[in-house]
Motif scaffolding. Sequence first.
Motif, PDB file in Angstrom:
ATOM      1  N   ALA A 274       0.837  -1.203   0.000  1.00 37.45           N
ATOM      2  CA  ALA A 274       0.000   0.000   0.000  1.00 37.45           C
ATOM      3  C   ALA A 274       0.868   1.249   0.000  1.00 37.45           C
ATOM      4  O   ALA A 274       0.454   2.305  -0.490  1.00 37.45           O
ATOM      5  CB  ALA A 274      -0.915   0.009   1.221  1.00 37.45           C
ATOM      6  N   ALA A 275       2.085   1.122   0.538  1.00 36.22           N
ATOM      7  CA  ALA A 275       2.985   2.268   0.610  1.00 36.22           C
ATOM      8  C   ALA A 275       4.406   1.780   0.857  1.00 36.22           C
ATOM      9  O   ALA A 275       4.620   0.649   1.305  1.00 36.22           O
ATOM     10  CB  ALA A 275       2.561   3.216   1.735  1.00 36.22           C
ATOM     11  N   THR A 276       5.362   2.653   0.544  1.00 37.25           N
ATOM     12  CA  THR A 276       6.766   2.435   0.884  1.00 37.25           C
ATOM     13  C   THR A 276       7.216   3.650   1.670  1.00 37.25           C
ATOM     14  O   THR A 276       7.030   4.786   1.218  1.00 37.25           O
ATOM     15  CB  THR A 276       7.633   2.270  -0.375  1.00 37.25           C
ATOM     16  OG1 THR A 276       7.152   1.174  -1.154  1.00 37.25           O
ATOM     17  CG2 THR A 276       9.091   2.015  -0.008  1.00 37.25           C
ATOM     18  N   ALA A 277       7.800   3.426   2.851  1.00 36.62           N
ATOM     19  CA  ALA A 277       8.159   4.548   3.720  1.00 36.62           C
ATOM     20  C   ALA A 277       9.431   4.239   4.491  1.00 36.62           C
ATOM     21  O   ALA A 277       9.759   3.077   4.742  1.00 36.62           O
ATOM     22  CB  ALA A 277       7.021   4.843   4.703  1.00 36.62           C
ATOM     23  N   PHE A 278      10.137   5.289   4.853  1.00 40.52           N
ATOM     24  CA  PHE A 278      11.270   5.150   5.769  1.00 40.52           C
ATOM     25  C   PHE A 278      10.748   5.034   7.200  1.00 40.52           C
ATOM     26  O   PHE A 278       9.666   5.529   7.526  1.00 40.52           O
ATOM     27  CB  PHE A 278      12.175   6.381   5.697  1.00 40.52           C
ATOM     28  CG  PHE A 278      12.927   6.518   4.407  1.00 40.52           C
ATOM     29  CD1 PHE A 278      13.958   5.645   4.089  1.00 40.52           C
ATOM     30  CD2 PHE A 278      12.626   7.536   3.513  1.00 40.52           C
ATOM     31  CE1 PHE A 278      14.669   5.776   2.901  1.00 40.52           C
ATOM     32  CE2 PHE A 278      13.331   7.684   2.331  1.00 40.52           C
ATOM     33  CZ  PHE A 278      14.354   6.802   2.015  1.00 40.52           C
ATOM     34  N   THR A 279      11.544   4.399   8.052  1.00 38.40           N
ATOM     35  CA  THR A 279      11.247   4.464   9.479  1.00 38.40           C
ATOM     36  C   THR A 279      11.874   5.740  10.041  1.00 38.40           C
ATOM     37  O   THR A 279      12.870   6.236   9.518  1.00 38.40           O
ATOM     38  CB  THR A 279      11.817   3.243  10.225  1.00 38.40           C
ATOM     39  OG1 THR A 279      13.195   3.092   9.879  1.00 38.40           O
ATOM     40  CG2 THR A 279      11.070   1.983   9.858  1.00 38.40           C
ATOM     41  N   SER A 280      11.285   6.249  11.091  1.00 37.14           N
ATOM     42  CA  SER A 280      11.779   7.484  11.709  1.00 37.14           C
ATOM     43  C   SER A 280      13.091   7.236  12.440  1.00 37.14           C
ATOM     44  O   SER A 280      13.261   6.221  13.110  1.00 37.14           O
ATOM     45  CB  SER A 280      10.737   8.024  12.692  1.00 37.14           C
ATOM     46  OG  SER A 280      11.310   9.030  13.505  1.00 37.14           O
ATOM     47  N   ASN A 281      13.988   8.180  12.299  1.00 40.08           N
ATOM     48  CA  ASN A 281      15.261   8.135  13.003  1.00 40.08           C
ATOM     49  C   ASN A 281      15.066   8.303  14.514  1.00 40.08           C
ATOM     50  O   ASN A 281      15.929   7.951  15.303  1.00 40.08           O
ATOM     51  CB  ASN A 281      16.151   9.275  12.478  1.00 40.08           C
ATOM     52  CG  ASN A 281      17.603   9.076  12.805  1.00 40.08           C
ATOM     53  OD1 ASN A 281      18.080   7.954  12.892  1.00 40.08           O
ATOM     54  ND2 ASN A 281      18.316  10.163  13.014  1.00 40.08           N
ATOM     55  N   HIS A 282      13.891   8.822  14.917  1.00 41.90           N
ATOM     56  CA  HIS A 282      13.663   9.176  16.320  1.00 41.90           C
ATOM     57  C   HIS A 282      12.866   8.129  17.098  1.00 41.90           C
ATOM     58  O   HIS A 282      13.139   7.882  18.261  1.00 41.90           O
ATOM     59  CB  HIS A 282      12.971  10.540  16.401  1.00 41.90           C
ATOM     60  CG  HIS A 282      13.772  11.621  15.738  1.00 41.90           C
ATOM     61  ND1 HIS A 282      14.916  12.138  16.294  1.00 41.90           N
ATOM     62  CD2 HIS A 282      13.606  12.258  14.553  1.00 41.90           C
ATOM     63  CE1 HIS A 282      15.426  13.059  15.486  1.00 41.90           C
ATOM     64  NE2 HIS A 282      14.650  13.150  14.427  1.00 41.90           N
ATOM     65  N   ASP A 283      11.860   7.523  16.438  1.00 45.65           N
ATOM     66  CA  ASP A 283      11.020   6.576  17.185  1.00 45.65           C
ATOM     67  C   ASP A 283      10.786   5.251  16.459  1.00 45.65           C
ATOM     68  O   ASP A 283      10.073   4.391  16.956  1.00 45.65           O
ATOM     69  CB  ASP A 283       9.670   7.212  17.543  1.00 45.65           C
ATOM     70  CG  ASP A 283       8.917   7.714  16.318  1.00 45.65           C
ATOM     71  OD1 ASP A 283       9.217   7.259  15.192  1.00 45.65           O
ATOM     72  OD2 ASP A 283       8.021   8.566  16.488  1.00 45.65           O
ATOM     73  N   GLY A 284      11.375   5.088  15.274  1.00 42.20           N
ATOM     74  CA  GLY A 284      11.243   3.823  14.549  1.00 42.20           C
ATOM     75  C   GLY A 284       9.901   3.597  13.875  1.00 42.20           C
ATOM     76  O   GLY A 284       9.677   2.554  13.268  1.00 42.20           O
ATOM     77  N   LEU A 285       9.000   4.573  13.958  1.00 47.90           N
ATOM     78  CA  LEU A 285       7.684   4.457  13.318  1.00 47.90           C
ATOM     79  C   LEU A 285       7.765   4.935  11.864  1.00 47.90           C
ATOM     80  O   LEU A 285       8.720   5.623  11.489  1.00 47.90           O
ATOM     81  CB  LEU A 285       6.652   5.281  14.097  1.00 47.90           C
ATOM     82  CG  LEU A 285       6.408   4.829  15.542  1.00 47.90           C
ATOM     83  CD1 LEU A 285       5.468   5.794  16.259  1.00 47.90           C
ATOM     84  CD2 LEU A 285       5.858   3.412  15.579  1.00 47.90           C
ATOM     85  N   PRO A 286       6.772   4.601  11.025  1.00 52.26           N
ATOM     86  CA  PRO A 286       6.829   5.021   9.622  1.00 52.26           C
ATOM     87  C   PRO A 286       6.788   6.549   9.485  1.00 52.26           C
ATOM     88  O   PRO A 286       6.086   7.228  10.228  1.00 52.26           O
ATOM     89  CB  PRO A 286       5.566   4.400   9.011  1.00 52.26           C
ATOM     90  CG  PRO A 286       5.149   3.330   9.954  1.00 52.26           C
ATOM     91  CD  PRO A 286       5.599   3.753  11.311  1.00 52.26           C
ATOM     92  N   GLU A 287       7.553   7.048   8.521  1.00 53.31           N
ATOM     93  CA  GLU A 287       7.550   8.477   8.185  1.00 53.31           C
ATOM     94  C   GLU A 287       6.563   8.697   7.032  1.00 53.31           C
ATOM     95  O   GLU A 287       6.868   8.357   5.884  1.00 53.31           O
ATOM     96  CB  GLU A 287       8.955   8.929   7.764  1.00 53.31           C
ATOM     97  CG  GLU A 287       9.928   9.068   8.900  1.00 53.31           C
ATOM     98  CD  GLU A 287       9.721  10.360   9.685  1.00 53.31           C
ATOM     99  OE1 GLU A 287       8.733  11.067   9.434  1.00 53.31           O
ATOM    100  OE2 GLU A 287      10.550  10.659  10.550  1.00 53.31           O
ATOM    101  N   PRO A 288       5.389   9.275   7.294  1.00 54.75           N
ATOM    102  CA  PRO A 288       4.372   9.370   6.248  1.00 54.75           C
ATOM    103  C   PRO A 288       4.598  10.494   5.246  1.00 54.75           C
ATOM    104  O   PRO A 288       4.015  10.475   4.164  1.00 54.75           O
ATOM    105  CB  PRO A 288       3.087   9.631   7.042  1.00 54.75           C
ATOM    106  CG  PRO A 288       3.546  10.339   8.271  1.00 54.75           C
ATOM    107  CD  PRO A 288       4.901   9.778   8.593  1.00 54.75           C
TER     108      PRO A 288
END
Length: 201
Positions: A124-138
Amino acid sequence: MSEPIKAPPLYGLLLTGGASRRMQQDKATLAYRGEPQLLRAWRLLQEVTERTFVSARDTQRDDPLRAGLPLILDRYEAIGPAAGILSAQDEYPDAAWLVLACDLPLLDAATLQQLVTRRDPAAAATAFTSNHDGLPEPLCAIWEPASHGLLKQRYADGSFCPRKALMQSNTRLLPAPGEALDNVNTPEEREAMQHRLETLA
């Protein structure tokens, strides 16, 4: 052997419709290294997408910085970045969208190219993980047409957070790209970012 999935065309969407309340001025117009952030991010997006648009509110359509660029105006009121993503998907439902925030002064072409190269059109999407909390960067992510149904359903349910939508989706997650997605939301953060850029120069 199954046929590989044909990737939908990739369009770029630069989000500039935010109210910038914490910054107290339009973040898209702030200059870093002598160039408004909107124009710098626009150039980066153009390098990796077939067509590129600026997402804006109706009240911004005549702004000199935005007026010369292809605009997609928000059709959804006061729901944050989801307004821009949904409006773009409504306008071109068969395209995938590389959605980009306008407040990422450290973003570079290599980071966007990595996102495009590792795109999974079957997700559905391709995203980086956040450098700060490991969650997806939308807001530096590729949203495939398949994500539209979930976003619309979440909108109907009163849920407007793009990050949570990615967490609920079949999202291909990539490792955080260092500091490239560090954003700037306040005058203090802007001053700190200016110092960082001077040291990098």
